[in-house]
Design a protein around this motif. Structure first.
Motif, mmCIF file in Angstrom:
data_model
loop_
_atom_site.group_PDB
_atom_site.id
_atom_site.type_symbol
_atom_site.label_atom_id
_atom_site.label_comp_id
_atom_site.label_asym_id
_atom_site.label_seq_id
_atom_site.Cartn_x
_atom_site.Cartn_y
_atom_site.Cartn_z
ATOM 1 N N LYS A 99 0.794 -1.225 0.000
ATOM 2 C CA LYS A 99 0.000 0.000 0.000
ATOM 3 C C LYS A 99 0.830 1.280 0.000
ATOM 4 O O LYS A 99 0.358 2.335 -0.394
ATOM 5 C CB LYS A 99 -0.941 0.004 1.204
ATOM 6 C CG LYS A 99 -1.918 -1.163 1.224
ATOM 7 C CD LYS A 99 -2.806 -1.169 -0.017
ATOM 8 C CE LYS A 99 -3.806 -2.311 0.030
ATOM 9 N NZ LYS A 99 -4.621 -2.393 -1.204
ATOM 10 N N SER A 100 2.078 1.208 0.462
ATOM 11 C CA SER A 100 2.892 2.426 0.573
ATOM 12 C C SER A 100 3.680 2.737 -0.695
ATOM 13 O O SER A 100 4.392 3.741 -0.754
ATOM 14 C CB SER A 100 3.869 2.296 1.759
ATOM 15 O OG SER A 100 3.164 2.123 2.970
ATOM 16 N N VAL A 101 3.578 1.873 -1.714
ATOM 17 C CA VAL A 101 4.325 2.109 -2.947
ATOM 18 C C VAL A 101 3.551 3.090 -3.826
ATOM 19 O O VAL A 101 2.374 2.889 -4.128
ATOM 20 C CB VAL A 101 4.573 0.798 -3.721
ATOM 21 C CG1 VAL A 101 5.209 1.078 -5.071
ATOM 22 C CG2 VAL A 101 5.461 -0.132 -2.907
ATOM 23 N N ASN A 102 4.233 4.157 -4.257
ATOM 24 C CA ASN A 102 3.610 5.164 -5.113
ATOM 25 C C ASN A 102 4.385 5.247 -6.422
ATOM 26 O O ASN A 102 5.581 5.540 -6.434
ATOM 27 C CB ASN A 102 3.604 6.528 -4.409
ATOM 28 C CG ASN A 102 2.770 7.550 -5.163
ATOM 29 O OD1 ASN A 102 1.937 7.196 -5.985
ATOM 30 N ND2 ASN A 102 3.014 8.819 -4.898
ATOM 31 N N VAL A 103 3.688 4.981 -7.521
ATOM 32 C CA VAL A 103 4.299 5.020 -8.852
ATOM 33 C C VAL A 103 3.661 6.162 -9.632
ATOM 34 O O VAL A 103 2.442 6.260 -9.719
ATOM 35 C CB VAL A 103 4.081 3.691 -9.610
ATOM 36 C CG1 VAL A 103 4.823 3.709 -10.947
ATOM 37 C CG2 VAL A 103 4.525 2.502 -8.766
ATOM 38 N N VAL A 104 4.489 7.042 -10.212
ATOM 39 C CA VAL A 104 3.995 8.209 -10.933
ATOM 40 C C VAL A 104 4.538 8.192 -12.363
ATOM 41 O O VAL A 104 5.728 7.935 -12.580
ATOM 42 C CB VAL A 104 4.396 9.523 -10.234
ATOM 43 C CG1 VAL A 104 4.012 10.727 -11.088
ATOM 44 C CG2 VAL A 104 3.730 9.623 -8.870
ATOM 45 N N ALA A 105 3.660 8.466 -13.313
ATOM 46 C CA ALA A 105 4.048 8.534 -14.731
ATOM 47 C C ALA A 105 4.316 9.978 -15.129
ATOM 48 O O ALA A 105 3.536 10.884 -14.822
ATOM 49 C CB ALA A 105 2.949 7.949 -15.604
ATOM 50 N N ILE A 106 5.419 10.204 -15.835
ATOM 51 C CA ILE A 106 5.826 11.536 -16.298
ATOM 52 C C ILE A 106 5.966 11.469 -17.821
ATOM 53 O O ILE A 106 6.817 10.746 -18.335
ATOM 54 C CB ILE A 106 7.172 11.964 -15.671
ATOM 55 C CG1 ILE A 106 7.079 11.964 -14.152
ATOM 56 C CG2 ILE A 106 7.592 13.318 -16.203
ATOM 57 C CD1 ILE A 106 6.057 12.919 -13.589
ATOM 58 N N TYR A 107 5.134 12.219 -18.540
ATOM 59 C CA TYR A 107 5.150 12.149 -19.997
ATOM 60 C C TYR A 107 4.602 13.439 -20.574
ATOM 61 O O TYR A 107 3.908 14.206 -19.904
ATOM 62 C CB TYR A 107 4.302 10.964 -20.487
ATOM 63 C CG TYR A 107 2.901 10.964 -19.930
ATOM 64 C CD1 TYR A 107 1.871 11.667 -20.552
ATOM 65 C CD2 TYR A 107 2.604 10.272 -18.754
ATOM 66 C CE1 TYR A 107 0.590 11.675 -20.028
ATOM 67 C CE2 TYR A 107 1.324 10.278 -18.217
ATOM 68 C CZ TYR A 107 0.326 10.988 -18.859
ATOM 69 O OH TYR A 107 -0.946 11.002 -18.335
ATOM 70 N N GLY A 108 4.923 13.690 -21.837
ATOM 71 C CA GLY A 108 4.439 14.883 -22.514
ATOM 72 C C GLY A 108 2.983 14.759 -22.905
ATOM 73 O O GLY A 108 2.419 13.671 -22.929
#
Length: 586
Positions: A99-108
């Motif tokens: 539950k503590s894992v945070n994945v963020v996508a960075i894209y144009g």
């Protein structure tokens, strides 16, 4: 067979594996996961697309990060927005019990401030495209100076797309003591340069033979005349009624043209190339994943990152310049253990390229013939019979059966089957009744281009001028429908529609000229005269003369097809707008 339990994964990840239905790890997962979990190493992994590379680096990465810290610890670089989002979604699925894992996508193409806000909340793992990541680093919106792991996914693709300088700048902002994992389908020299410059004595694993094609893909080539590429493409599609394919062209212009031609000819097709807006690209990919588009025509750059498991065929409308690019193309099919076919349409002068590809991928091509019209009709007839047999009966039809039985009274079983099949099959049979053999040099082909009907002879065509165009709300598709419906023409009676700003041109066979001219004599739409004349310029260029633009009302808006809002030239709609794809007749 090795199970995931034997690879050293923690229970929360094994639970996620069980939820996703994975039972046995793929070869790249079996080789990479224990290595990455056991020690802090640099790794070069060579494996084809569709072999499970995301899980191969995703599971070890999730298990090794410190979930108690909000610091960014892992950076994954991928070549395209689509692949970036796909990796992000898969990592979220893998870490569903963490539950503590945070994945963020960075894209144009999305709000950079919103992405920065997500990073600020705390993202242990960032998945990014090189361009947007470099931009965010330059603005001070992301800090990767303390990451422990850097993953370069589809490294050869990123370098082929010209991201070398971006990758170099990004990696210069990371600590030297991190672990770098490089995953690639091929190992061209540019990838070797990255490995030597930014990695420390990397271990290497290879799935299959280095730079080889996937063993689940059958490679075929078809030799045709240069002007027969498009008719050949249509026949290949018609010979495979359930085709779900990516058609590769070399340029954006060819991609757009082929997609437009397919749509006009009734196929569920769409274009994917660099001139599309991000919104248009998203719409095309969404339609493709839903199989509303069965033939996705794409450039190599635009298709990078497409990850759809059920693609049945890859069709090389034109061969690429680089053999590594062909390897990536063919890797779009035959994924996740399924079989696929890679077809190549070539001219005789290109046969040497086939030999070169065979040597590189260590696989032999099969020589195939473009199917004849009779062969296609036979295939489609069987397909129709199978489709009828397997169609579930709708319960709501029951109430209409007594009336239907009355209508069909006196028709025996065999006669009924013949009539039912002929309703659809007759249209397809007539289309191919005079088709020629495309397995020739094409030297005697008298067509003016490769489009339209296979038997079309341009010498018998008549060119017309019509005083409506783009300003009146028409594009090539809606104008064709308007003229055809107004004059009561058949589907294939109108071709070479060329829409200009305030006027247009189109062609028909000579035998319908009287009908065209009679229909548009004193013809009005919303009080405005629509004038059609035989063109004095057969090529469809600028038309002069005293009648140009006569009886023109500025406010007239022509009959549009649907709510087509995209600008002309972007074939982002599928043929579903039309009544049916040609092979859907069966």
């Amino acid at each position: 067979m090795t199970k995931f339990e034997a690879l050293g994964l923690q229970q929360s990840l094994l639970d996620a594996v069980a939820d996703m239905g994975f039972e046995t790890p793929s070869e790249v997962q079996e080789k990479a996961i224990p290595l990455l979990l056991e020690d802090e190493i640099d790794l070069v992994a060579l494996a084809q697309t569709g072999t499970g590379k995301t899980a191969a680096f995703g599971f070890p990465l999730i298990q090794k990060i410190d979930t108690a810290s909000r610091t960014t610890q892992g950076l994954i670089l991928s070549p395209t927005r689509e692949l970036c989002l796909q990796i992000t979604n898969e990592l979220k699925s893998y870490s569903k019990y963490e539950k503590s894992v945070n994945v963020v996508a960075i894209y144009g193409g999305a709000s950079i401030t919103e992405q920065a806000r997500q990073i600020k909340r705390g993202a242990q793992i960032v998945v990014a495209t090189p361009g947007r990541m470099k931009d965010m680093i330059g603005r001070g919106l992301v800090n990767i100076s303390k990451i422990d792991y850097c993953i370069l996914d589809e490294a050869d693709e990123m370098l082929n797309m010209g991201f070398y300088e971006d990758i170099k700048d990004i990696l210069s902002n990371t600590p030297s003591e991190k672990s770098t994992w490089l995953f690639s389908a091929t190992m061209p020299k540019e990838v070797s340069v990255i490995a030597k410059k930014f990695m420390h004595s990397p271990q290497e694993i290879t799935v299959g033979t280095k730079n080889s094609g996937a063993s689940t893909v059958q490679h075929e080539y078809y030799v045709v005349g240069g002007r027969d590429r498009y008719p050949a493409l249509k026949r290949l599609a018609d010979a495979h009624p359930d085709i779900f394919s990516v058609v590769f062209c070399r340029t954006k212009r060819d991609t757009q043209k082929v997609a437009e031609n397919l749509i006009e000819d009734g196929y569920n097709a769409g274009a994917l190339h660099g001139d599309l807006s991000q919104n248009q690209r998203d719409l095309v990919m969404s339609s493709f994943r839903k199989k509303q588009i069965q033939m996705l025509v794409a450039t190599d750059v635009a298709a990078r990152g497409i990850d759809v498991d059920d693609i049945t065929h890859v069709i090389n409308y034109q061969l690429p310049d680089e053999i590594e690019t062909y390897t990536h193309r063919s890797g779009r099919t035959g994924r996740a253990g399924k079989s696929g076919i890679s077809m190549v349409i070539v001219t005789r002068s290109e046969l040497r390229k086939i030999k070169a590809i065979e040597r590189k991928i260590n696989q032999e091509f099969l020589t195939k013939k473009i199917p004849s019209g009779a062969e296609i009709c036979e295939i489609q007839l069987y397909h129709l019979a199978s489709k009828i047999k397997n169609t579930p009966v709708d319960s709501e039809v029951e109430e209409y059966l007594p009336a239907i039985y009355d209508v069909l009274q006196g028709v025996d079983r065999d006669e009924l089957i013949k009539k039912m099949v002929s309703v659809e099959f007759g249209r397809f049979s007539s289309y191919y009744s005079k088709s020629k053999d495309l397995n020739t040099s094409g030297a005697n082909d008298s067509r003016s281009d490769g489009r339209g009907r296979d038997s079309y002879n341009s010498n018998g065509a008549v060119r017309y001028f019509i005083n409506v165009g783009e300003k009146d709300g028409y594009d090539w598709m809606s104008l064709k429908d308007f003229i055809r419906d107004t004059a009561g023409l058949g589907r294939d009676d109108l071709f070479k529609v060329d829409v200009k700003d305030s006027f247009s041109f189109f062609n028909t066979e000579a035998d319908v000229t009287d009908r065209i001219l009679e229909t548009f004599t004193d013809f009005k739409v919303k009080g405005r005269f629509v004038n059609v004349e035989v063109s004095k310029s057969p090529g469809g260029g600028q038309r002069g003369g005293k009648n140009k633009g006569r009886r023109r009302d500025k406010g007239f808006q022509g009959k549009k097809r649907g709510d087509r809002k995209e600008k002309r030239g972007n074939a982002v709609h599928s043929g579903k707008r039309r009544s049916t794809r040609r092979s859907d007749f069966f």
